[in-house]
Motif scaffolding. Sequence first.
Motif, PDB file in Angstrom:
ATOM      1  N   HIS A  19       0.733   3.380   6.162  1.00  0.00           N
ATOM      2  CA  HIS A  19       1.023   3.066   4.759  1.00  0.00           C
ATOM      3  C   HIS A  19       1.051   4.341   3.920  1.00  0.00           C
ATOM      4  N   LYS A  44       0.807  -1.220   0.000  1.00  0.00           N
ATOM      5  CA  LYS A  44       0.000   0.000   0.000  1.00  0.00           C
ATOM      6  C   LYS A  44       0.836   1.264   0.000  1.00  0.00           C
ATOM      7  N   SER A  45       1.938   1.267   0.738  1.00  0.00           N
ATOM      8  CA  SER A  45       2.823   2.436   0.704  1.00  0.00           C
ATOM      9  C   SER A  45       3.486   2.562  -0.663  1.00  0.00           C
TER      10      SER A  45
END
Length: 227
Positions: A170, A121-122
């Motif tokens: 994230h 997600k990051s």
Amino acid sequence: MDAGDLVASLQPFTKIYMMTSILTSIIVSLKIIPPVTLAAFSVPSDYWKLWKLPASLTYRGPFSLNYIFNLVFFYMTINPLERNFVPTFYGEFLMLLSFVFVSCFSLGSLINWGGYFVISKSFSFALTYIYCKKFPSDSIILFFVLKVKTAYYPFATMAVSILMGDNWKHYVIGLIVGHFYIFLKEVLPISHRKNFLKTPLFMTKLGQFIIQKFVFCNPAQPVNFIG
């Protein structure tokens, strides 16, 4: 755009990423392999488990409404970002991916030291942020209803995702990494004539090799989500 056109519009990295993401979610949803074993890194004890990297990079949680929204958000920004580098500058796109991956992994390790973390997600949010900074005047249809300028889109998706239960860390990691890339790649070369992210020759040649071996869709092919 029907399903066939949608698949045909996918650039190679975007297509491989989305297919791998769906596969990892199926594996977890069917309880074949638990997510901690498949994709989550324990810092620092799991550093040697390099086979976890592809899953950690693409696993976005089990199937849910939040998962579907995240995958759609990924397509709406990363596919046009990739298409912008085709076919001449694909080596630079590989450099972008490498920088974002290494930065997200390093920063995620520091923030989650002693615990578990997943990079996906990051990583994808950093790419979304980069796309929106490079094309701030474009528009995206959010949830197929609300037209949002790309300059504000990262913050809109971040707010929605956090409200739907995502971990805010994230997005902070992705925001920092994406902003740092823009600073190094777009700002410093103009303000101080320094390019710390110059694409190495081997990566340029790798990009040329990929271009020659794979069929890319037309860079100018429109995508309905982008206004």
